[in-house]
Design a protein around this motif. Structure first.
Motif, PDB file in Angstrom:
ATOM      1  N   TYR A 153     -35.356  18.121  16.688  1.00  7.39           N
ATOM      2  CA  TYR A 153     -34.213  18.978  16.379  1.00  7.39           C
ATOM      3  C   TYR A 153     -33.291  19.135  17.590  1.00  7.39           C
ATOM      4  O   TYR A 153     -32.057  19.113  17.456  1.00  7.39           O
ATOM      5  N   LEU A 154     -33.888  19.271  18.777  1.00  5.27           N
ATOM      6  CA  LEU A 154     -33.090  19.516  19.970  1.00  5.27           C
ATOM      7  C   LEU A 154     -32.399  18.258  20.472  1.00  5.27           C
ATOM      8  O   LEU A 154     -31.177  18.234  20.664  1.00  5.27           O
ATOM      9  N   PHE A 155     -33.184  17.180  20.686  1.00  2.00           N
ATOM     10  CA  PHE A 155     -32.643  15.997  21.359  1.00  2.00           C
ATOM     11  C   PHE A 155     -32.083  14.945  20.402  1.00  2.00           C
ATOM     12  O   PHE A 155     -31.268  14.117  20.829  1.00  2.00           O
ATOM     13  N   ALA A 156     -32.531  14.948  19.152  1.00  3.54           N
ATOM     14  CA  ALA A 156     -32.038  13.949  18.209  1.00  3.54           C
ATOM     15  C   ALA A 156     -30.958  14.497  17.276  1.00  3.54           C
ATOM     16  O   ALA A 156     -29.961  13.827  17.018  1.00  3.54           O
ATOM     17  N   VAL A 157     -31.149  15.725  16.790  1.00  3.35           N
ATOM     18  CA  VAL A 157     -30.207  16.290  15.827  1.00  3.35           C
ATOM     19  C   VAL A 157     -29.050  17.000  16.530  1.00  3.35           C
ATOM     20  O   VAL A 157     -27.867  16.716  16.270  1.00  3.35           O
TER      21      VAL A 157
END
Length: 336
Positions: A153-157
């Motif tokens: 969620y943090l680094f990809a989205v």
């Protein structure tokens, strides 16, 4: 030492027999019929019975187990009920992915966990020590599925710095032809920098997720081992002789504290190679763990049985290798 190795290899036989018996029994206790899963719910009773006869499921369970053991002795793990692909071929195709992920996760754990444990031991009861131990406790306690989803969620989205799943980008996958199955090695052999960057970007998040627990365990074991060694008389003697502190810590301290550390590394690495089911499933990593998980859901007996046997053998062999490596770190150990 060779007698010790042979003795250990012979001791694997009852262990592996127990594992195969346990897995075989538990799988057949699960409700459902693999023949029905294979043919679908609309299959006629005659078709299901024919499939059961073809798969050997109509035979008594003891006979099925003996046939399973005989096939393993010939390195024949059977064929997947759903895909029709031989199990040994599936393992050879998926093991490089698991091995690559496990090595990356273990390197993160080693290069962060050992220094953290050493500095925590040197600065015992200091802020750094408390911070390290608190961090390791959190690392052990964090659920893998929660941490993996959080990183996605943090680094990809949100930030869109890293890809959320897979081993390679879809567009690259159409043109990439693996040589060894180890994508990092293949990209280096092909001298393809763009491919190497793509493979590394896919590896970062699952490796961090998988390496968190081993990192925390290695840090705690390193601290405990170093604290015990640093309290020994020969450490005080080395300091009294005027040796530089870094030599006292690394040459006299770490070297003698390395046995429990190497044991922990070996056990953790064996666990990772066994297939990190949750991590591989969350990141759609095509390794041994996700493959066994899919086999469990589909009640694909050959997949689960072959996969668990392979995992067990891998884990036991790594333990044997760790025992043998002891002699390089502690020559005083005698194998009898």
């Amino acid at each position: 030492m060779w007698k010790y190795i042979v003795k250990r290899l012979l001791s694997l036989i009852p262990v592996l027999l127990g594992i195969t018996l346990l897995v075989f029994g538990l799988l057949h206790l699960i409700p459902g019929d693999p023949a029905t899963v294979l043919l679908g719910e609309r299959a006629t009773p005659e078709q299901i019975e024919a499939a059961r006869q073809r798969l050997g499921l109509n035979q008594p369970l003891p006979l099925q187990y003996l046939v399973f053991l005989a096939n393993i002795a010939r390195l024949d793990f059977g064929t997947s009920i759903l895909s029709g692909i031989p199990i040994i071929e599936e393992i050879s195709n998926r093991f490089p992915a698991t091995f690559e992920l496990s090595v990356a996760a273990m390197l993160i754990a080693i290069f962060l966990g050992i220094p953290a444990g050493i500095f925590a031991a040197i600065r015992k009861n200091s802020f750094l020590d408390n911070l390290t131990m608190s961090g390791s406790l959190i690392g052990v306690s964090l659920p893998v599925y929660w941490l993996g989803l959080l990183l996605i969620y943090l680094f990809a989205v949100n930030l869109q710095w890293l890809p959320p799943s897979g081993r390679i980008s879809v567009d690259t996958g159409f043109t990439f032809q693996p040589i060894t199955g180890f994508y990092l090695l293949d990209s280096i052999l092909k001298l393809d920098i763009i491919l190497l960057q793509d493979v590394l970007s896919h590896l970062i998040l699952p490796a961090i997720t998988l390496g968190t627990i081993p990192l925390a365990i290695i840090a705690r074991i390193t601290r405990s081992a170093m604290l015990e060694v640093l309290s020994q008389d020969y450490i005080r003697t080395a300091r009294a002789k005027g040796l530089p502190e870094y030599l006292v810590i690394f040459q006299h301290g770490l070297k003698n504290a390395f046995l429990p550390i190497i044991t922990t590394i070996g056990l953790q690495f064996g666990t990772l190679l066994g297939g990190a089911i949750l991590t591989e499933t969350i990141f759609s990593w095509p390794g041994i763990g996700s493959w066994i998980y899919e086999g469990i859901l589909a009640r694909d007996y050959p997949v689960v049985q072959g996969g668990v046997v392979f995992v067990s053998v891998t884990f036991v062999i790594i333990n044997l290798i760790v025992d043998i490596f002891y002699i390089f770190f502690a020559p005083r150990i005698q194998y009898k």
